[in-house]
Design a protein around this motif. Structure first.
Motif, short mmCIF file in Angstrom:
data_model
loop_
_atom_site.label_atom_id
_atom_site.label_comp_id
_atom_site.label_asym_id
_atom_site.label_seq_id
_atom_site.Cartn_x
_atom_site.Cartn_y
_atom_site.Cartn_z
N LYS A 296 20.14 89.02 49.88
CA LYS A 296 19.08 89.47 50.80
C LYS A 296 18.00 90.21 50.01
O LYS A 296 18.26 91.27 49.45
CB LYS A 296 19.69 90.38 51.87
CG LYS A 296 20.70 89.67 52.75
CD LYS A 296 21.45 90.65 53.64
CE LYS A 296 22.49 89.91 54.45
NZ LYS A 296 23.35 90.83 55.21
N ALA B 32 18.28 94.30 55.33
CA ALA B 32 19.29 93.50 56.05
C ALA B 32 18.90 93.22 57.50
O ALA B 32 19.16 92.12 58.02
CB ALA B 32 20.64 94.23 55.99
N GLU B 33 18.23 94.19 58.15
CA GLU B 33 17.92 94.01 59.58
C GLU B 33 16.81 92.98 59.83
O GLU B 33 16.54 92.60 60.96
CB GLU B 33 17.56 95.35 60.24
CG GLU B 33 16.34 96.06 59.69
CD GLU B 33 16.65 96.93 58.47
OE1 GLU B 33 15.75 97.70 58.08
OE2 GLU B 33 17.77 96.83 57.91
N SER B 34 16.16 92.51 58.74
CA SER B 34 15.08 91.52 58.90
C SER B 34 15.64 90.13 59.23
O SER B 34 14.91 89.28 59.72
CB SER B 34 14.28 91.38 57.60
OG SER B 34 13.81 92.63 57.17
N TYR B 35 16.92 89.91 58.91
CA TYR B 35 17.47 88.56 59.04
C TYR B 35 18.15 88.35 60.39
O TYR B 35 18.64 89.30 61.01
CB TYR B 35 18.48 88.31 57.91
CG TYR B 35 17.86 88.39 56.54
CD1 TYR B 35 17.10 87.34 56.03
CD2 TYR B 35 18.01 89.53 55.75
CE1 TYR B 35 16.52 87.41 54.77
CE2 TYR B 35 17.42 89.62 54.50
CZ TYR B 35 16.68 88.56 54.01
OH TYR B 35 16.10 88.65 52.77
N ASP B 36 18.18 87.11 60.81
CA ASP B 36 18.84 86.71 62.06
C ASP B 36 20.35 86.91 61.90
O ASP B 36 20.96 86.37 60.99
CB ASP B 36 18.51 85.23 62.33
CG ASP B 36 19.02 84.76 63.67
OD1 ASP B 36 20.13 85.16 64.07
OD2 ASP B 36 18.31 83.96 64.32
N LYS B 37 20.93 87.70 62.80
CA LYS B 37 22.36 88.03 62.68
C LYS B 37 23.27 86.79 62.79
O LYS B 37 24.39 86.78 62.31
CB LYS B 37 22.77 89.03 63.79
CG LYS B 37 22.11 90.39 63.66
CD LYS B 37 22.84 91.28 62.66
CE LYS B 37 22.27 92.67 62.59
NZ LYS B 37 20.93 92.73 61.99
N THR C 280 13.70 87.39 61.77
CA THR C 280 13.50 87.58 63.21
C THR C 280 12.02 87.82 63.56
O THR C 280 11.52 87.30 64.55
CB THR C 280 14.36 88.74 63.73
OG1 THR C 280 14.21 89.85 62.85
CG2 THR C 280 15.83 88.37 63.77
#
Length: 315
Positions: free
Chosen positions: A251, A255-260, A270
């Motif tokens: 990454k 980490a929170e930028s990506y689609d879970k 996202t």
């Protein structure tokens, strides 16, 4: 008219520090030579591979033609014991086959539940994982997946991009990789993350006239070579020989930028997905206007996007 070809630079003996300082910030592909990869580059013969992981079942792509197309799905999924699959993938002509005696095989390892779990060689192929030393040129918490791949000779994978940075580690065999910059997306006739132009060497220029404008970067990988593919760079891979490779994705963004729900590393971040949905709604709204007005305001929107969001410092 042919595309200009730019050879991908080859660098030997690059340390982690040099990579992070000099190579990584440039965000361009590079082949790293002489990296310490463990015993896999010498040990992974057909005999050793088939014995090491035995007869566990694997799901594979089988294609009657060398150029696999994910858009038209010109392949079938089949299941074989791993040892049988390895031997078949190493053959040129098959005595036993699903579609034809010249069919091509491709394994892209997936998690235990492909919809929920990422590929990780340590979990799916633990015995083989012991032979590999993955170059960790990133922080441990950035690690996303390690994808084990085996390809028949002559197999060509469709041109696509991933949203994470990755190392393509060529363990055995030879590959040719053709890459295109994210900036050349307008010339690649995209459908989602994939290009419709299957044959990058002999493209149908009546159907895809702009394709010649895309600048083609190219490299040849041999056993032990590692290709750094930055996120969003398009790549098209041909296995010139039967070969084994390992991709390591990590990454680059928070980490929170990506689609879970992304287990393959190819779902748009996202914020990008939201922006595209908003754009689709805006285009739908424009349909309420007569054609002349729609054309005028669409052009103004394009100019606004260019002004607000395009980079102007591309080299």
């Amino acid at each position: 008219r042919e595309q200009p070809v730019v050879p991908v630079p080859r660098l030997a003996g690059v340390t982690r520090e040099q990579f992070l300082r000099d190579v990584y910030p440039r965000r361009k592909p590079v082949v790293l030579k002489g990296m310490e990869l463990g015993t896999c580059t010498t040990k992974w013969t057909v005999d050793y591979l088939s014995q090491a992981e035995g007869s566990k079942e694997v799901k594979i792509h089988v294609s009657a033609v060398p150029q696999m197309d994910f858009l038209s799905k010109n392949f079938v999924y089949r299941t074989l014991p791993f040892d049988v699959f390895v031997r078949r993938a190493a053959e040129v002509k098959h005595k036993e086959y699903f579609l034809s005696e010249n069919e091509k095989y491709y394994l892209r390892s997936v998690g235990e539940d492909a919809r929920k779990d990422i590929a990780d060689i340590r979990k799916q192929f633990p015995i083989l994982a012991e032979d590999v030393q993955i170059p960790e040129y990133f922080e441990k918490e950035q690690f996303f997946s390690s994808v084990f791949r085996i390809s028949s000779a002559g197999l060509q994978l469709w041109t696509h991009y991933d949203v994470m940075d990755n190392f393509l580690i060529q363990v055995t065999g030879k590959k040719r990789v053709v890459l295109y910059s994210p900036r050349d997306a307008p010339y690649l006739y995209l459908s989602g993350t994939k290009s419709e132009v299957l044959d990058v060497d002999n493209p149908d220029l009546e159907k895809y006239p702009l394709f010649v404008k895309a600048k083609r970067y190219q490299c040849f990988l041999e056993a032990g070579d590692v290709l750094f593919i930055p996120a969003l760079w398009f790549h098209n891979v041909i296995s010139e020989e039967f070969g084994v490779a390992l991709n390591v994705f990590w990454k680059h963004l928070p980490a929170e930028s990506y689609d879970k729900s992304d287990t393959y590393g190819n779902k748009d971040p996202t914020a990008a997905s939201r922006a595209i949905q908003i754009l689709d709604r805006a285009l739908k709204t424009l349909e309420e206007l007569p054609e002349e007005y729609r054309d005028f305001y669409a052009r103004r929107m394009v100019l606004r996007i260019q002004e607000k969001a395009y980079r102007n410092d591309y080299g």
